[in-house]
Design an enzyme around this catalytic site. Structure first.
Site, mmCIF file in Angstrom:
data_model
loop_
_atom_site.group_PDB
_atom_site.id
_atom_site.type_symbol
_atom_site.label_atom_id
_atom_site.label_comp_id
_atom_site.label_asym_id
_atom_site.label_seq_id
_atom_site.Cartn_x
_atom_site.Cartn_y
_atom_site.Cartn_z
ATOM 1 N N SER A 127 -50.955 12.407 -33.600
ATOM 2 C CA SER A 127 -52.348 12.421 -34.062
ATOM 3 C C SER A 127 -52.457 12.721 -35.545
ATOM 4 C CB SER A 127 -53.163 13.437 -33.259
ATOM 5 O OG SER A 127 -52.717 14.750 -33.521
ATOM 6 N N LEU A 173 -41.823 17.003 -19.579
ATOM 7 C CA LEU A 173 -42.841 18.062 -19.624
ATOM 8 C C LEU A 173 -44.185 17.394 -19.909
ATOM 9 C CD1 LEU A 173 -40.886 20.650 -21.831
ATOM 10 C CD2 LEU A 173 -41.077 20.624 -19.340
ATOM 11 N N ASN A 208 -48.951 26.032 -34.354
ATOM 12 C CA ASN A 208 -49.899 25.014 -33.882
ATOM 13 C C ASN A 208 -51.251 25.697 -33.666
ATOM 14 O OD1 ASN A 208 -51.371 23.100 -32.495
ATOM 15 N ND2 ASN A 208 -49.728 22.542 -31.102
ATOM 16 N N LYS A 253 -55.037 16.970 -18.053
ATOM 17 C CA LYS A 253 -56.285 17.563 -18.555
ATOM 18 C C LYS A 253 -57.111 18.201 -17.449
ATOM 19 C CE LYS A 253 -56.728 14.062 -22.120
ATOM 20 N NZ LYS A 253 -57.007 12.649 -22.186
ATOM 21 N N THR A 255 -43.020 15.698 -25.662
ATOM 22 C CA THR A 255 -42.643 16.633 -24.596
ATOM 23 C C THR A 255 -42.602 15.886 -23.258
ATOM 24 O OG1 THR A 255 -44.953 17.285 -24.277
ATOM 25 C CG2 THR A 255 -43.635 18.669 -25.730
ATOM 26 N N LYS A 264 -60.205 19.225 -26.479
ATOM 27 C CA LYS A 264 -59.606 19.230 -27.817
ATOM 28 C C LYS A 264 -60.210 18.102 -28.652
ATOM 29 C CE LYS A 264 -54.964 19.198 -29.674
ATOM 30 N NZ LYS A 264 -53.543 19.254 -29.367
ATOM 31 N N GLN A 286 -42.273 19.263 -34.265
ATOM 32 C CA GLN A 286 -42.869 20.355 -33.480
ATOM 33 C C GLN A 286 -41.808 21.104 -32.670
ATOM 34 O OE1 GLN A 286 -46.760 19.549 -31.860
ATOM 35 N NE2 GLN A 286 -46.529 17.391 -32.388
ATOM 36 N N HIS A 293 -44.458 15.979 -39.622
ATOM 37 C CA HIS A 293 -44.325 17.256 -38.917
ATOM 38 C C HIS A 293 -43.426 17.109 -37.697
ATOM 39 C CE1 HIS A 293 -47.623 15.073 -37.010
ATOM 40 N NE2 HIS A 293 -47.422 15.789 -35.919
HETATM 41 P P1 AMP Z 1 -49.273 15.232 -33.122
HETATM 42 O O1 AMP Z 1 -50.470 15.115 -32.253
HETATM 43 O O2 AMP Z 1 -47.981 14.911 -32.460
HETATM 44 O O3 AMP Z 1 -49.434 14.506 -34.425
HETATM 45 O O4 AMP Z 1 -49.125 16.769 -33.462
HETATM 46 C C1 AMP Z 1 -50.030 17.441 -34.287
HETATM 47 C C2 AMP Z 1 -50.158 18.866 -33.824
HETATM 48 O O5 AMP Z 1 -50.804 19.592 -34.828
HETATM 49 C C3 AMP Z 1 -50.964 19.007 -32.557
HETATM 50 O O6 AMP Z 1 -50.211 19.727 -31.597
HETATM 51 C C4 AMP Z 1 -52.191 19.802 -32.996
HETATM 52 O O7 AMP Z 1 -52.605 20.722 -32.022
HETATM 53 C C5 AMP Z 1 -51.696 20.505 -34.236
HETATM 54 N N1 AMP Z 1 -52.748 20.803 -35.205
HETATM 55 C C6 AMP Z 1 -53.905 20.135 -35.448
HETATM 56 N N2 AMP Z 1 -54.593 20.729 -36.443
HETATM 57 C C7 AMP Z 1 -53.849 21.771 -36.873
HETATM 58 C C8 AMP Z 1 -54.000 22.758 -37.891
HETATM 59 N N3 AMP Z 1 -55.081 22.805 -38.664
HETATM 60 N N4 AMP Z 1 -53.018 23.680 -38.058
HETATM 61 C C9 AMP Z 1 -51.927 23.670 -37.266
HETATM 62 N N5 AMP Z 1 -51.735 22.761 -36.287
HETATM 63 C C10 AMP Z 1 -52.669 21.826 -36.080
#
Ligand code: AMP
Length: 311
Positions: free
Chosen positions: A151, A273, A93, A277, A268, A54, A158, A156
């Site tokens: 990230s 959970l 996601n 990798k 998670t 990823k 989830q 957001h």
């Molecule tokens: P976090 O890492 O907790 O900030 O969560 C961000 C989430 O957004 C991760 O699970 C990514 O896989 C997801 N993500 C990254 N880019 C996109 C995108 N373009 N559209 C939808 N989800 C995304």
């Protein structure tokens, strides 16, 4: 009071997911589940080799490059599931390991570091109400701060539809001490509970079946205050934490590191959970124990200072 999910939400999620996978707009990676049994609780590790590939380019919420590409402002239309009230959009996601993993993003350009509002909590509660696919309940989670596994810099929350039969340690805590109306023991119904066998600091509160704004917000704040106190007791000023919620409970876990020995943990992970990798990383977690990993990225259970919080 609660925002309305889009009509027929579960089928919208399933159809949009299927179409987005077929068109290549959503990358779904297979994973393998292992259950780790400990004294008094179980934890799960989902091994997904694709995690290792990823892209790591996403900016840290307050880090260098935070002004770069924002995938949620606006979200990719191929992944959008609909609006949720005036303030939020539901979106799949893009990089899913669990089918139908979706997010609730703010319509306005808002930071992940901004305070959680009552609108965020109402939207979260609403999005937990409808089981998706073969799942019978959903887990909401939120990663706040650079040590939390976050990230993306745009606000957001989830949502992960859980496989039937998934047991999370807060379930056990809440089964023993279910929600009770304010009582003499706990006049405002917000004294957090803990699982006695879990080695890392965590704060849990059971939720009523139909919470008011006040019940949602006060529970969030009650946990947030304990979380900040735990960070302060450990001389840690980063204010990183994970917050997670089901229809039955809400939990908060203070964090001091994003990963331990290369094992990344987000919201998670702190409910049991975990992600691996590779087979080697799964073996590493098994050897270290999930409790050790989570204590290293969080904190050991701290002293009980509850008397200070009787407000
Ligand atoms: P976090 O890492 O907790 O900030 O969560 C961000 C989430 O957004 C991760 O699970 C990514 O896989 C997801 N993500 C990254 N880019 C996109 C995108 N373009 N559209 C939808 N989800 C995304």
């Amino acid at each position: 009071m609660f925002p309305q999910l889009p009509a027929d939400f579960a089928s919208v999620v399933e159809t949009t997911f299927k179409n987005a996978v077929a068109s290549g707009d959503l990358i779904f990676s297979e994973s393998e589940r292992s259950v780790l049994k400990y004294d008094g609780y179980t934890m799960e590790v989902r091994m997904a080799p694709a995690l290792g590939q990823k892209p790591k380019s996403a900016p840290k919420p307050d880090g260098e490059g935070a002004k770069k590409f924002n995938p949620f402002f606006p979200p990719d239309p191929k992944l959008v599931l609909g609006g949720l009230g005036d303030k939020h959009t539901l979106v799949l996601n893009k990089f899913a390991i669990v089918p139908h993993h979706f997010l609730c993003v703010t319509k306005a350009e808002e930071s992940q570091e901004a305070p959680i509002t009552i609108e965020d909590l109402r939207a979260t509660w609403a999005a937990l109400q409808e089981p998706i696919g073969t799942s019978d309940r959903t887990l909401a989670f939120f990663n706040k701060g650079k040590n939390s596994g976050a990230s993306q810099a745009h606000k957001h929350i989830q949502f992960l539809p859980l496989d039937k039969g998934t047991e999370l340690f807060p379930d056990k805590v809440v089964a023993r001490t279910p929600y009770e109306a304010p009582s003499e023991r706990d006049p405002v119904g917000q004294r957090p509970l803990k699982h006695s066998a879990i080695p890392f600091e965590h704060f849990i509160l059971p939720l009523p079946t139909d919470p008011s704004d006040e019940e949602l917000m006060m529970r969030f704040w009650a946990l947030y205050h304990r979380t900040l106190q735990a960070l302060k007791q450990n001389d840690n000023w980063e204010k990183s934490f994970n917050w997670a919620m089901t229809k039955e409970w809400v939990i908060m876990v203070p964090r001091r590191a994003d990963e331990f020995e290369g094992i990344s943990v987000n919201g998670t992970g702190v409910v049991g959970l975990l992600l691996a990798k590779s087979a080697a990383q799964l073996a590493q977690i098994t050897e270290l124990t999930a409790g050790r990993v989570l204590t290293e990225v969080g904190f050991p259970v701290g002293p009980n200072t509850e008397a200070h919080y009787d407000y």
